[in-house]
Motif scaffolding. Structure first.
Motif, PDB file in Angstrom:
ATOM      1  N   ARG A 142       0.853  -1.194   0.000  1.00  0.00           N
ATOM      2  CA  ARG A 142       0.000   0.000   0.000  1.00  0.00           C
ATOM      3  C   ARG A 142       0.885   1.239   0.000  1.00  0.00           C
ATOM      4  NH1 ARG A 142      -1.546   1.446   5.739  1.00  0.00           N
ATOM      5  NH2 ARG A 142       0.181   0.591   6.906  1.00  0.00           N
ATOM      6  N   TRP A 143       0.371   2.299  -0.595  1.00  0.00           N
ATOM      7  CA  TRP A 143       1.160   3.516  -0.742  1.00  0.00           C
ATOM      8  C   TRP A 143       1.518   4.154   0.591  1.00  0.00           C
ATOM      9  CZ3 TRP A 143       3.735   4.032  -4.888  1.00  0.00           C
ATOM     10  CH2 TRP A 143       3.226   3.627  -6.118  1.00  0.00           C
ATOM     11  N   ALA A 144       0.753   3.896   1.621  1.00  0.00           N
ATOM     12  CA  ALA A 144       1.061   4.464   2.945  1.00  0.00           C
ATOM     13  C   ALA A 144       2.423   4.005   3.452  1.00  0.00           C
ATOM     14  CB  ALA A 144      -0.035   4.081   3.942  1.00  0.00           C
ATOM     15  N   ASP A 145       2.936   2.900   2.885  1.00  0.00           N
ATOM     16  CA  ASP A 145       4.249   2.381   3.290  1.00  0.00           C
ATOM     17  C   ASP A 145       5.398   2.905   2.428  1.00  0.00           C
ATOM     18  OD1 ASP A 145       3.009   0.837   5.265  1.00  0.00           O
ATOM     19  OD2 ASP A 145       2.693  -0.843   3.879  1.00  0.00           O
ATOM     20  N   LEU A 146       5.109   3.822   1.543  1.00  0.00           N
ATOM     21  CA  LEU A 146       6.116   4.374   0.630  1.00  0.00           C
ATOM     22  C   LEU A 146       7.252   5.067   1.381  1.00  0.00           C
ATOM     23  CD1 LEU A 146       6.754   5.053  -2.402  1.00  0.00           C
ATOM     24  CD2 LEU A 146       5.517   7.201  -2.012  1.00  0.00           C
ATOM     25  N   THR A 147       8.473   4.840   0.900  1.00  0.00           N
ATOM     26  CA  THR A 147       9.645   5.540   1.428  1.00  0.00           C
ATOM     27  C   THR A 147      10.427   6.137   0.258  1.00  0.00           C
ATOM     28  OG1 THR A 147      10.989   3.530   1.367  1.00  0.00           O
ATOM     29  CG2 THR A 147       9.862   4.043   3.450  1.00  0.00           C
ATOM     30  N   TRP A 148      11.218   7.129   0.541  1.00  0.00           N
ATOM     31  CA  TRP A 148      12.054   7.770  -0.474  1.00  0.00           C
ATOM     32  C   TRP A 148      13.062   6.759  -1.024  1.00  0.00           C
ATOM     33  CZ3 TRP A 148      10.502  12.212  -2.362  1.00  0.00           C
ATOM     34  CH2 TRP A 148       9.790  13.096  -1.559  1.00  0.00           C
ATOM     35  N   SER A 149      13.463   6.953  -2.265  1.00  0.00           N
ATOM     36  CA  SER A 149      14.502   6.153  -2.944  1.00  0.00           C
ATOM     37  C   SER A 149      14.199   4.660  -2.974  1.00  0.00           C
ATOM     38  CB  SER A 149      15.871   6.371  -2.278  1.00  0.00           C
ATOM     39  OG  SER A 149      16.218   7.725  -2.315  1.00  0.00           O
ATOM     40  N   SER A 150      12.937   4.296  -3.007  1.00  0.00           N
ATOM     41  CA  SER A 150      12.585   2.876  -2.949  1.00  0.00           C
ATOM     42  C   SER A 150      12.051   2.322  -4.271  1.00  0.00           C
ATOM     43  CB  SER A 150      11.553   2.640  -1.840  1.00  0.00           C
ATOM     44  OG  SER A 150      10.371   3.383  -2.099  1.00  0.00           O
ATOM     45  N   GLY A 151      11.837   3.168  -5.256  1.00  0.00           N
ATOM     46  CA  GLY A 151      11.281   2.707  -6.518  1.00  0.00           C
ATOM     47  C   GLY A 151      12.318   2.123  -7.465  1.00  0.00           C
ATOM     48  N   LYS A 152      11.858   1.185  -8.286  1.00  0.00           N
ATOM     49  CA  LYS A 152      12.691   0.607  -9.337  1.00  0.00           C
ATOM     50  C   LYS A 152      12.112   1.052 -10.674  1.00  0.00           C
ATOM     51  CE  LYS A 152      13.576  -3.367  -6.454  1.00  0.00           C
ATOM     52  NZ  LYS A 152      12.998  -4.643  -6.078  1.00  0.00           N
ATOM     53  N   VAL A 153      12.935   1.697 -11.472  1.00  0.00           N
ATOM     54  CA  VAL A 153      12.474   2.197 -12.758  1.00  0.00           C
ATOM     55  C   VAL A 153      12.149   1.031 -13.680  1.00  0.00           C
ATOM     56  CG1 VAL A 153      13.110   3.513 -14.825  1.00  0.00           C
ATOM     57  CG2 VAL A 153      13.785   4.341 -12.553  1.00  0.00           C
ATOM     58  N   ALA A 154      10.938   1.067 -14.237  1.00  0.00           N
ATOM     59  CA  ALA A 154      10.532   0.065 -15.218  1.00  0.00           C
ATOM     60  C   ALA A 154      10.630   0.648 -16.624  1.00  0.00           C
ATOM     61  CB  ALA A 154       9.105  -0.399 -14.937  1.00  0.00           C
ATOM     62  N   GLU A 155      10.239   1.912 -16.788  1.00  0.00           N
ATOM     63  CA  GLU A 155      10.246   2.576 -18.097  1.00  0.00           C
ATOM     64  C   GLU A 155      10.429   4.075 -17.899  1.00  0.00           C
ATOM     65  OE1 GLU A 155       9.805   1.106 -21.112  1.00  0.00           O
ATOM     66  OE2 GLU A 155       9.095  -0.881 -20.498  1.00  0.00           O
ATOM     67  N   PHE A 156      10.969   4.700 -18.913  1.00  0.00           N
ATOM     68  CA  PHE A 156      11.006   6.160 -18.968  1.00  0.00           C
ATOM     69  C   PHE A 156      11.017   6.557 -20.436  1.00  0.00           C
ATOM     70  CE2 PHE A 156      13.133  10.262 -19.380  1.00  0.00           C
ATOM     71  CZ  PHE A 156      12.335  11.035 -18.532  1.00  0.00           C
ATOM     72  N   THR A 157      10.177   7.511 -20.789  1.00  0.00           N
ATOM     73  CA  THR A 157      10.147   7.987 -22.165  1.00  0.00           C
ATOM     74  C   THR A 157       9.773   9.464 -22.207  1.00  0.00           C
ATOM     75  OG1 THR A 157       9.398   7.438 -24.412  1.00  0.00           O
ATOM     76  CG2 THR A 157       7.710   7.474 -22.691  1.00  0.00           C
ATOM     77  N   VAL A 158      10.029  10.060 -23.348  1.00  0.00           N
ATOM     78  CA  VAL A 158       9.611  11.417 -23.641  1.00  0.00           C
ATOM     79  C   VAL A 158       8.834  11.395 -24.956  1.00  0.00           C
ATOM     80  CG1 VAL A 158      11.497  12.507 -22.354  1.00  0.00           C
ATOM     81  CG2 VAL A 158      11.787  11.973 -24.767  1.00  0.00           C
ATOM     82  N   PRO A 159       7.905  12.330 -25.147  1.00  0.00           N
ATOM     83  CA  PRO A 159       7.084  12.329 -26.355  1.00  0.00           C
ATOM     84  C   PRO A 159       7.863  12.320 -27.653  1.00  0.00           C
ATOM     85  CG  PRO A 159       6.127  13.809 -24.743  1.00  0.00           C
ATOM     86  CD  PRO A 159       7.470  13.370 -24.203  1.00  0.00           C
ATOM     87  N   ARG A 160       8.997  12.982 -27.696  1.00  0.00           N
ATOM     88  CA  ARG A 160       9.791  13.022 -28.938  1.00  0.00           C
ATOM     89  C   ARG A 160      10.133  11.616 -29.433  1.00  0.00           C
ATOM     90  NH1 ARG A 160      12.790  17.332 -31.256  1.00  0.00           N
ATOM     91  NH2 ARG A 160      11.917  18.530 -29.566  1.00  0.00           N
ATOM     92  N   GLU A 161      10.404  10.712 -28.500  1.00  0.00           N
ATOM     93  CA  GLU A 161      10.703   9.333 -28.870  1.00  0.00           C
ATOM     94  C   GLU A 161       9.460   8.615 -29.405  1.00  0.00           C
ATOM     95  OE1 GLU A 161      14.147   8.626 -25.492  1.00  0.00           O
ATOM     96  OE2 GLU A 161      12.110   7.906 -25.094  1.00  0.00           O
ATOM     97  N   LEU A 162       8.327   8.936 -28.849  1.00  0.00           N
ATOM     98  CA  LEU A 162       7.081   8.283 -29.232  1.00  0.00           C
ATOM     99  C   LEU A 162       6.556   8.795 -30.578  1.00  0.00           C
ATOM    100  CD1 LEU A 162       5.326   8.364 -25.760  1.00  0.00           C
ATOM    101  CD2 LEU A 162       6.641   6.476 -26.773  1.00  0.00           C
ATOM    102  N   LEU A 163       6.847  10.051 -30.860  1.00  0.00           N
ATOM    103  CA  LEU A 163       6.364  10.674 -32.099  1.00  0.00           C
ATOM    104  C   LEU A 163       7.364  10.536 -33.241  1.00  0.00           C
ATOM    105  CD1 LEU A 163       4.847  13.891 -30.520  1.00  0.00           C
ATOM    106  CD2 LEU A 163       3.564  11.987 -31.548  1.00  0.00           C
ATOM    107  N   GLY A 164       8.556  10.023 -32.916  1.00  0.00           N
ATOM    108  CA  GLY A 164       9.575   9.857 -33.936  1.00  0.00           C
ATOM    109  C   GLY A 164      10.157  11.160 -34.434  1.00  0.00           C
ATOM    110  N   ALA A 165      10.100  12.198 -33.596  1.00  0.00           N
ATOM    111  CA  ALA A 165      10.622  13.517 -33.992  1.00  0.00           C
ATOM    112  C   ALA A 165      12.029  13.716 -33.498  1.00  0.00           C
ATOM    113  CB  ALA A 165       9.725  14.618 -33.442  1.00  0.00           C
TER     114      ALA A 165
END
Length: 165
Positions: A142-165
């Motif tokens: 549950r989110w109530a147990d969230l702590t800083w620096s605890s996430g693992k990146v699964a994906e990251f993107t920006v629109p330019r990559e998605l639009l092929g620009a």
């Protein structure tokens, strides 16, 4: 069990507008295309949120609508130019396992950096440009147990990559 955060900065907004305030500024044409592209990408990879928690600003509302995710959305005034600490508090209050937060820089970029253990190897993560989207997973029930620096990146993107620009 895990919780998943989808963190998205609003798409590109219009500066040449007669909007009465910064809060009322709409998206520009590029921003509308970018918001739709991010939504398509999220649907294609099966990352539909259970809930969207968004700033109440016009540009975040438009970004949310154009993403066409079909998830219930709440628009919160305190997310308008929120700090990383406010974003953290709002996420800890979330009740669904897969949440999309839609907001603004500089707080969103600071939050993205502070919430993950290791940043993605991407040249645009540091400045988190308009439309940038991070997907991070957290080994919590549950989110109530969230702590800083605890996430693992699964994906990251920006629109330019998605639009092929």
């Amino acid at each position: 069990m895990t919780c998943t955060l989808i963190l998205t900065r609003h798409a590109k907004s219009a500066w040449d507008t007669s909007a009465p305030s910064d809060h009322a500024r709409p998206l520009n044409n590029r921003g509308r295309h970018s918001a739709a592209a991010v939504g398509t990408w999220l649907r294609e990879i099966g990352m539909i949120p259970d809930q969207v928690i968004s700033s109440s600003a016009q540009r975040t509302r438009e970004t949310c609508d154009l993403m066409e995710l079909g998830a219930p959305a709440v628009f919160i005034e305190r997310l308008y130019h929120a700090s990383a600490e406010i974003l953290f508090q709002v996420l800890r209050e979330a009740e669904h396992k897969r949440v999309l937060i839609l907001g603004h820089n500089p707080g969103l970029a600071a939050f993205a950096h502070s919430i993950v253990r290791h940043p993605p190897d991407h040249s645009r993560f540091d400045d988190f440009p308009t439309g940038a989207t991070l997907i991070a997973r957290f080994d919590i029930d549950r989110w109530a147990d969230l702590t800083w620096s605890s996430g693992k990146v699964a994906e990251f993107t920006v629109p330019r990559e998605l639009l092929g620009a």
